[in-house]
Structures are given as structure tokens and as C-alpha cells.
Design a protein around this motif. Structure first.
Motif, PDB file in Angstrom:
ATOM      1  N   GLY A   1       0.808  -1.210   0.000  1.00 27.69           N
ATOM      2  CA  GLY A   1       0.000   0.000   0.000  1.00 27.69           C
ATOM      3  C   GLY A   1       0.842   1.260   0.000  1.00 27.69           C
ATOM      4  N   GLU A   2       2.016   1.215   0.619  1.00 22.06           N
ATOM      5  CA  GLU A   2       2.899   2.374   0.664  1.00 22.06           C
ATOM      6  C   GLU A   2       3.850   2.434  -0.535  1.00 22.06           C
ATOM      7  N   GLY A   3       3.766   1.426  -1.397  1.00 25.52           N
ATOM      8  CA  GLY A   3       4.610   1.413  -2.593  1.00 25.52           C
ATOM      9  C   GLY A   3       6.054   1.044  -2.333  1.00 25.52           C
ATOM     10  N   GLU A   4       6.344   0.476  -1.170  1.00 19.34           N
ATOM     11  CA  GLU A   4       7.735   0.196  -0.819  1.00 19.34           C
ATOM     12  C   GLU A   4       8.242  -1.137  -1.374  1.00 19.34           C
ATOM     13  N   VAL A   5       7.344  -1.949  -1.956  1.00 20.61           N
ATOM     14  CA  VAL A   5       7.792  -3.211  -2.535  1.00 20.61           C
ATOM     15  C   VAL A   5       7.907  -3.131  -4.059  1.00 20.61           C
ATOM     16  N   ARG A   6       7.629  -1.987  -4.614  1.00 17.77           N
ATOM     17  CA  ARG A   6       7.612  -1.849  -6.072  1.00 17.77           C
ATOM     18  C   ARG A   6       8.956  -2.217  -6.694  1.00 17.77           C
ATOM     19  N   ALA A   7      10.038  -1.678  -6.152  1.00 13.10           N
ATOM     20  CA  ALA A   7      11.368  -1.945  -6.731  1.00 13.10           C
ATOM     21  C   ALA A   7      11.712  -3.430  -6.626  1.00 13.10           C
ATOM     22  N   TRP A   8      11.449  -4.006  -5.469  1.00 22.49           N
ATOM     23  CA  TRP A   8      11.717  -5.442  -5.278  1.00 22.49           C
ATOM     24  C   TRP A   8      10.854  -6.275  -6.208  1.00 22.49           C
ATOM     25  N   ASP A   9       9.579  -5.901  -6.345  1.00 22.50           N
ATOM     26  CA  ASP A   9       8.661  -6.615  -7.223  1.00 22.50           C
ATOM     27  C   ASP A   9       9.161  -6.602  -8.663  1.00 22.50           C
ATOM     28  N   GLU A  10       9.533  -5.436  -9.130  1.00 21.55           N
ATOM     29  CA  GLU A  10       9.970  -5.315 -10.525  1.00 21.55           C
ATOM     30  C   GLU A  10      11.253  -6.100 -10.773  1.00 21.55           C
ATOM     31  N   TRP A  11      12.188  -6.036  -9.835  1.00 22.59           N
ATOM     32  CA  TRP A  11      13.457  -6.753 -10.001  1.00 22.59           C
ATOM     33  C   TRP A  11      13.230  -8.253 -10.083  1.00 22.59           C
ATOM     34  N   LEU A  12      12.448  -8.799  -9.157  1.00 21.29           N
ATOM     35  CA  LEU A  12      12.216 -10.236  -9.149  1.00 21.29           C
ATOM     36  C   LEU A  12      11.317 -10.653 -10.309  1.00 21.29           C
ATOM     37  N   PHE A  13      10.370  -9.803 -10.655  1.00 23.54           N
ATOM     38  CA  PHE A  13       9.476 -10.083 -11.779  1.00 23.54           C
ATOM     39  C   PHE A  13      10.279 -10.217 -13.074  1.00 23.54           C
ATOM     40  N   LEU A  14      11.185  -9.279 -13.324  1.00 24.84           N
ATOM     41  CA  LEU A  14      11.989  -9.295 -14.550  1.00 24.84           C
ATOM     42  C   LEU A  14      13.070 -10.363 -14.522  1.00 24.84           C
ATOM     43  N   ALA A  15      13.349 -10.931 -13.334  1.00 25.30           N
ATOM     44  CA  ALA A  15      14.335 -12.010 -13.249  1.00 25.30           C
ATOM     45  C   ALA A  15      13.849 -13.259 -13.983  1.00 25.30           C
ATOM     46  N   PHE A  16      12.565 -13.362 -14.220  1.00 21.81           N
ATOM     47  CA  PHE A  16      11.995 -14.489 -14.963  1.00 21.81           C
ATOM     48  C   PHE A  16      11.964 -14.213 -16.468  1.00 21.81           C
TER      49      PHE A  16
ATOM     50  N   GLY B   1       3.646 -13.741 -15.931  1.00 24.84           N
ATOM     51  CA  GLY B   1       3.488 -12.291 -15.988  1.00 24.84           C
ATOM     52  C   GLY B   1       2.151 -11.769 -15.504  1.00 24.84           C
ATOM     53  N   VAL B   2       1.402 -12.565 -14.748  1.00 22.98           N
ATOM     54  CA  VAL B   2       0.068 -12.132 -14.318  1.00 22.98           C
ATOM     55  C   VAL B   2       0.032 -11.686 -12.853  1.00 22.98           C
ATOM     56  N   HIS B   3       1.153 -11.854 -12.143  1.00 23.52           N
ATOM     57  CA  HIS B   3       1.192 -11.437 -10.739  1.00 23.52           C
ATOM     58  C   HIS B   3       2.564 -10.887 -10.378  1.00 23.52           C
ATOM     59  N   TRP B   4       2.554  -9.897  -9.492  1.00 22.81           N
ATOM     60  CA  TRP B   4       3.789  -9.462  -8.864  1.00 22.81           C
ATOM     61  C   TRP B   4       4.210 -10.504  -7.828  1.00 22.81           C
ATOM     62  N   PRO B   5       5.498 -10.646  -7.561  1.00 17.70           N
ATOM     63  CA  PRO B   5       5.944 -11.590  -6.529  1.00 17.70           C
ATOM     64  C   PRO B   5       5.287 -11.346  -5.166  1.00 17.70           C
ATOM     65  N   SER B   6       5.060 -10.079  -4.811  1.00 18.67           N
ATOM     66  CA  SER B   6       4.428  -9.795  -3.519  1.00 18.67           C
ATOM     67  C   SER B   6       2.980 -10.284  -3.489  1.00 18.67           C
ATOM     68  N   ASP B   7       2.306 -10.314  -4.643  1.00 20.53           N
ATOM     69  CA  ASP B   7       0.954 -10.874  -4.708  1.00 20.53           C
ATOM     70  C   ASP B   7       0.977 -12.348  -4.305  1.00 20.53           C
TER      71      ASP B   7
END
Length: 248
Positions: A50-65, A207-213
Motif C-alpha cells: 500500500g505504501e509502494g515500498e515493494v515496487r522496486a523489489w517486485d519489478e526486479w524479481l518479476f523481470l528475473a523471470f 506475468g500475471v502477478h507481482w511476486p508480492s501478490d
């Protein structure tokens, strides 16, 4: 000093019986711990999301695939994409409903009405929690790459990860009741956890979910499955006490 052989044998027998009963005493505490940890993890991820603090981590791990040279291309050969679609189907509502219906049919035919009701309520309420959570958080799906699976709902938490975790842990709890061997119980529980993990990972790969989801879905699913088990265990305990009192 004199040794009473009969007393020593009686003491040893009592110790052995207590050792056999230790899972009955420890298991509820472990399940409560899993429920608390899962709920804490889910709320923590939701707060960070909710605070947007996982966005960078999400994108990094998401693109790792993804292929670094072409993010639209998932890692691995074409057959891996097909395998991911087949694996993710294990967490789809269609397969879970069919599996649950088959298990419920078996339980009803064998007149195990309590376990049938437990399985139905556990999985059904888990699906409801997933739907309500998605509506509450209303997080958009990832938009960095084309999605390889058709989706129509919000992203947080992952319904596949949540419902799969609840469903397969619930089914594992039913199967475990028929085996006393600890190795068999650990194997059944391990299979349920493994299926939940690979289904969740497939959602990120497609590609349908962020890792945090997915992480939030696992956490809330484990917490909900634990809660359902504890409710049933408490009801069984109260019933045994009532039966014991009536026989006195």
C-alpha cells in the motif's frame, strides 16, 4: 538401594505412551504459530504494498523471470511456457472444484460427513476470502510485459496462490488422518506445500502477478488453512470432553 522391576517397567511404559502422544500436544501449538506467522506476513506485505515500498523489489524479481535482452520473452524454451500454463491450472478454480467434488463424494459415500463438511467449508471460505481481499486492495495487474494467461480480477493477493494453499493443505490434513507414520505425514504435507509453491511461481513466470501478490497469497492461505484446522480440532476436543463426561 532396591529396585522395583514392576515399577520401572510401568514408568518406562508411561514414558513411551507420552512420547507417542506428543504430536497431539505439539501440533496445535505449531499450527497456531503458522497461522500467526502467516497473518503477520500477509499484513506486513499488504502494508508495504500500500505504501509502494515493494515496487522496486517486485519489478526486479518479476523481470528475473524474463530474457534481459527481451523482457517480453520468458526465460527458457517454448515448452517451459506450456508447462507453466499446465502447472498454473492446478491452482485454477475449475480443477480445484473438480478435485474437491471428487474428494467430497468419496467422503460422503463412506459416511465421513464431518471431514466432508470441513473440506467444503475450508476451501469454500478460502475462496471467499480471496475474492474479498482482491476487491478490498484492488491492485492492478503487472503491466511491464504481455500476460501469458487470461485474467479478469485484481492482482493482490494471488488467488491461485491463496486458494491452492488452502485447498491442498486441507486435503493433506484429511489424508494425514489415515496414517500414523510420521514419514508419510511429512511426505503428504510436503507435496501440498510443493504444489502451492510451483503454482505461485508459475503466476509470476506467466506475468500475471507481482511476486508480492504471490507471497501474500501463500501467507494468507497458510493462515486460513491453519485456522480451519484449529476450529475443527477445537470442536473435536469439545465433543470428546462431552462424551467423556456423559460416560462418567
Amino acid at each position: 538401594m532396591r529396585f522395583d522391576t514392576g515399577e520401572m517397567i510401568g514408568t518406562a511404559t508411561t514414558v513411551v505412551k507420552d512420547m507417542k502422544r506428543w504430536p497431539e500436544a505439539v501440533l496445535p501449538a505449531m499450527v497456531i504459530g503458522i497461522m500467526g506467522l502467516g497473518l503477520f506476513a500477509f499484513l506486513s506485505i499488504a502494508d508495504e504494498m500500500g505504501e509502494g515500498e515493494v515496487r522496486a523489489w517486485d519489478e526486479w524479481l518479476f523481470l528475473a523471470f524474463r530474457n534481459p535482452a527481451d523482457p517480453d520473452d520468458p526465460l527458457g524454451p517454448p515448452w517451459l511456457e506450456e508447462a507453466a500454463l499446465e502447472v498454473t491450472a492446478l491452482g485454477g478454480y475449475t480443477l480445484i472444484i473438480l478435485t474437491l467434488a471428487a474428494v467430497l463424494g468419496l467422503l460422503l459415500v463412506t459416511r465421513r460427513y464431518g471431514p466432508a463438511l470441513y473440506a467444503f467449508l475450508s476451501v469454500g471460505s478460502g475462496a471467499l476470502v480471496s475474492s474479498l481481499s482482491k476487491q478490498f486492495y484492488d491492485r492492478p495487474r503487472p503491466d511491464l510485459v504481455p500476460q501469458l494467461d487470461i485474467v479478469h480480477t485484481a492482482s493482490f493477493p494471488s488467488g491461485h496462490a491463496l486458494v491452492t494453499t488452502v485447498a491442498y493443505l486441507t486435503l493433506a490434513a484429511l489424508v494425514i488422518r489415515f496414517f500414523d507414520d510420521l514419514r508419510v505425514r511429512l511426505y503428504v504435507a510436503g507435496v501440498a506445500v510443493f504444489v502451492s509453491l510451483i503454482v505461485g511461481i508459475s503466476r509470476v513466470y506467466l506475468g500475471v502477478h507481482w511476486p508480492s501478490d504471490v507471497a501474500a497469497g501463500w501467507a494468507l492461505g497458510a493462515a486460513w488453512a491453519s485456522l480451519a484446522w484449529l476450529v475443527v480440532a477445537a470442536l473435536q476436543f469439545l465433543r470428546r470432553r462431552r462424551t467423556a463426561r456423559s460416560e462418567e
